[in-house]
Scaffold this motif. Structure first.
Motif, PDB file in Angstrom:
ATOM      1  N   SER A 215       5.624 125.288   8.205  1.00 11.30           N
ATOM      2  CA  SER A 215       6.539 124.429   7.465  1.00 11.30           C
ATOM      3  C   SER A 215       7.962 124.902   7.752  1.00 11.30           C
ATOM      4  N   ILE A 216       8.816 123.955   8.081  1.00 10.23           N
ATOM      5  CA  ILE A 216      10.199 124.251   8.413  1.00 10.23           C
ATOM      6  C   ILE A 216      11.078 123.504   7.421  1.00 10.23           C
ATOM      7  N   SER A 217      11.944 124.243   6.740  1.00  4.45           N
ATOM      8  CA  SER A 217      12.826 123.609   5.765  1.00  4.45           C
ATOM      9  C   SER A 217      14.255 124.105   5.972  1.00  4.45           C
ATOM     10  N   GLY A 218      15.195 123.368   5.408  1.00  3.99           N
ATOM     11  CA  GLY A 218      16.594 123.716   5.536  1.00  3.99           C
ATOM     12  C   GLY A 218      17.239 123.918   4.178  1.00  3.99           C
ATOM     13  N   HIS A 219      18.190 124.820   4.134  1.00  5.76           N
ATOM     14  CA  HIS A 219      18.940 125.083   2.917  1.00  5.76           C
ATOM     15  C   HIS A 219      20.415 124.896   3.256  1.00  5.76           C
ATOM     16  N   HIS A 220      21.066 123.911   2.673  1.00  5.35           N
ATOM     17  CA  HIS A 220      22.444 123.530   2.974  1.00  5.35           C
ATOM     18  C   HIS A 220      22.600 123.043   4.410  1.00  5.35           C
TER      19      HIS A 220
ATOM     20  N   SER B 133      19.150 128.137   7.195  1.00  2.33           N
ATOM     21  CA  SER B 133      20.205 127.905   6.210  1.00  2.33           C
ATOM     22  C   SER B 133      21.585 128.137   6.811  1.00  2.33           C
ATOM     23  N   LEU B 134      22.566 127.614   6.118  1.00  2.00           N
ATOM     24  CA  LEU B 134      23.957 127.710   6.530  1.00  2.00           C
ATOM     25  C   LEU B 134      24.735 128.296   5.372  1.00  2.00           C
ATOM     26  N   ASP B 135      25.487 129.378   5.635  1.00  5.51           N
ATOM     27  CA  ASP B 135      26.275 130.040   4.608  1.00  5.51           C
ATOM     28  C   ASP B 135      27.755 129.822   4.904  1.00  5.51           C
ATOM     29  N   ASN B 136      28.442 129.116   4.033  1.00 10.33           N
ATOM     30  CA  ASN B 136      29.860 128.821   4.223  1.00 10.33           C
ATOM     31  C   ASN B 136      30.760 129.719   3.394  1.00 10.33           C
ATOM     32  N   SER B 137      30.240 130.778   2.815  1.00  6.37           N
ATOM     33  CA  SER B 137      31.015 131.567   1.861  1.00  6.37           C
ATOM     34  C   SER B 137      32.115 132.396   2.510  1.00  6.37           C
ATOM     35  N   GLY B 138      31.983 132.754   3.763  1.00 14.48           N
ATOM     36  CA  GLY B 138      32.983 133.593   4.410  1.00 14.48           C
ATOM     37  C   GLY B 138      34.011 132.802   5.184  1.00 14.48           C
ATOM     38  N   ALA B 139      34.784 133.512   5.984  1.00 13.64           N
ATOM     39  CA  ALA B 139      35.801 132.874   6.808  1.00 13.64           C
ATOM     40  C   ALA B 139      35.165 132.040   7.916  1.00 13.64           C
ATOM     41  N   LYS B 140      33.985 132.455   8.360  1.00 18.90           N
ATOM     42  CA  LYS B 140      33.296 131.693   9.400  1.00 18.90           C
ATOM     43  C   LYS B 140      31.898 131.325   8.909  1.00 18.90           C
ATOM     44  N   LYS B 141      31.347 130.314   9.512  1.00 21.11           N
ATOM     45  CA  LYS B 141      30.003 129.867   9.127  1.00 21.11           C
ATOM     46  C   LYS B 141      28.969 130.828   9.697  1.00 21.11           C
TER      47      LYS B 141
ATOM     48  N   ASP C 217      23.407 134.756  12.706  1.00 21.29           N
ATOM     49  CA  ASP C 217      24.217 134.601  13.906  1.00 21.29           C
ATOM     50  C   ASP C 217      25.206 133.460  13.703  1.00 21.29           C
ATOM     51  N   ASP C 218      26.185 133.380  14.603  1.00 26.16           N
ATOM     52  CA  ASP C 218      27.150 132.288  14.546  1.00 26.16           C
ATOM     53  C   ASP C 218      26.535 130.971  15.010  1.00 26.16           C
ATOM     54  N   ASP C 219      25.500 131.051  15.837  1.00 24.64           N
ATOM     55  CA  ASP C 219      24.837 129.873  16.386  1.00 24.64           C
ATOM     56  C   ASP C 219      23.414 129.801  15.833  1.00 24.64           C
ATOM     57  N   MET C 220      22.998 128.633  15.384  1.00 26.02           N
ATOM     58  CA  MET C 220      21.669 128.480  14.788  1.00 26.02           C
ATOM     59  C   MET C 220      20.567 128.771  15.799  1.00 26.02           C
ATOM     60  N   TYR C 221      20.732 128.352  17.034  1.00 28.94           N
ATOM     61  CA  TYR C 221      19.685 128.551  18.032  1.00 28.94           C
ATOM     62  C   TYR C 221      19.539 130.029  18.406  1.00 28.94           C
ATOM     63  N   LYS C 222      20.651 130.758  18.410  1.00 26.70           N
ATOM     64  CA  LYS C 222      20.571 132.208  18.643  1.00 26.70           C
ATOM     65  C   LYS C 222      19.858 132.887  17.481  1.00 26.70           C
ATOM     66  N   ALA C 223      20.126 132.436  16.257  1.00 31.46           N
ATOM     67  CA  ALA C 223      19.447 132.988  15.082  1.00 31.46           C
ATOM     68  C   ALA C 223      17.947 132.697  15.143  1.00 31.46           C
ATOM     69  N   ILE C 224      17.573 131.506  15.590  1.00 29.42           N
ATOM     70  CA  ILE C 224      16.153 131.153  15.725  1.00 29.42           C
ATOM     71  C   ILE C 224      15.488 132.045  16.767  1.00 29.42           C
ATOM     72  N   ASN C 225      16.155 132.255  17.906  1.00 29.65           N
ATOM     73  CA  ASN C 225      15.598 133.121  18.949  1.00 29.65           C
ATOM     74  C   ASN C 225      15.415 134.549  18.445  1.00 29.65           C
ATOM     75  N   GLU C 226      16.419 135.070  17.756  1.00 28.36           N
ATOM     76  CA  GLU C 226      16.339 136.439  17.242  1.00 28.36           C
ATOM     77  C   GLU C 226      15.234 136.566  16.188  1.00 28.36           C
ATOM     78  N   MET C 227      15.112 135.561  15.321  1.00 27.70           N
ATOM     79  CA  MET C 227      14.063 135.563  14.296  1.00 27.70           C
ATOM     80  C   MET C 227      12.685 135.559  14.945  1.00 27.70           C
ATOM     81  N   ALA C 228      12.497 134.757  15.973  1.00 27.14           N
ATOM     82  CA  ALA C 228      11.203 134.691  16.654  1.00 27.14           C
ATOM     83  C   ALA C 228      10.891 136.009  17.357  1.00 27.14           C
ATOM     84  N   ASP C 229      11.887 136.644  17.959  1.00 29.41           N
ATOM     85  CA  ASP C 229      11.674 137.930  18.623  1.00 29.41           C
ATOM     86  C   ASP C 229      11.291 139.013  17.620  1.00 29.41           C
ATOM     87  N   LYS C 230      11.962 139.038  16.469  1.00 24.49           N
ATOM     88  CA  LYS C 230      11.636 140.022  15.436  1.00 24.49           C
ATOM     89  C   LYS C 230      10.215 139.810  14.920  1.00 24.49           C
TER      90      LYS C 230
END
Length: 126
Positions: free
Chosen positions: A4-9, A42-50, A71-84
Motif C-alpha cells: 500500500s502506497i499513501s501520501g502525506h501532504h 510525504s512532503l515537509d514544508n516546515s524549513g527553508a527548503k522542501k 532528500d531534496d528529491d522524492m525519487y532519490k528518497a525512494i531509491n534510498e528507502m528501497a536500498d535501506k
C-alpha cells in the motif's frame, strides 16, 4: 505481497507509484516471505527548503522492519528507502539462514568428547 502506497501532504502520481513498485521488486527478489509493505511518501514544508520523505514499514513473520529516507528529491528518497530496506532484508535473511544451519543438533564438543573416550579403550585392548 500486499503493498500500500499513501501520501502525506502530497498526491501520489503514477510515476511515483511505478518507481516505488519497481524498487520494491528488488527487495522481494531477496526475500519472498513478505506479508505486507506500507509505503508513506510525504512532503515537509516546515524549513527553508522542501524535504521529501519516504518511509516503509514491512511485516514478515515475527518481525516488523521500518526505514525512512529524507532528500531534496522524492525519487532519490525512494531509491534510498528501497536500498535501506534491501539491506535490512538481507541481514534478516542471513540471520535466519545461520539459525537454520546452526540448528539444535550436536556441536563439535560432542564429537571431541566421544573420540577422547574411545581412544583409551582402543589402547587398553591392545
Amino acid at each position: 505481497m500486499n503493498v500500500s502506497i499513501s501520501g502525506h501532504h502530497i498526491s501520489i502520481t503514477d510515476a511515483m507509484d511505478t518507481a516505488v513498485r519497481e524498487k520494491l521488486e528488488k527487495v522481494e527478489r531477496h526475500f519472498d516471505r513478505i506479508q505486507s509493505l506500507q509505503v508513506i511518501l510525504s512532503l515537509d514544508n516546515s524549513g527553508a527548503k522542501k524535504s521529501h520523505k519516504a518511509e516503509a514499514i514491512m511485516r514478515v513473520s515475527g518481525k516488523e522492519m521500518f526505514v525512512q529516507a529524507l532528500d531534496d528529491d522524492m525519487y532519490k528518497a525512494i531509491n534510498e528507502m528501497a536500498d535501506k530496506l534491501d539491506r535490512q532484508v538481507r541481514k534478516y535473511k542471513t540471520k535466519l539462514e545461520s539459525k537454520k544451519t546452526q540448528g539444535a543438533g550436536r556441536d563439535g564438543r560432542y564429537e571431541d568428547l566421544m573420540t577422547a573416550e574411545a581412544e583409551p579403550a582402543v589402547e587398553a585392548a591392545v
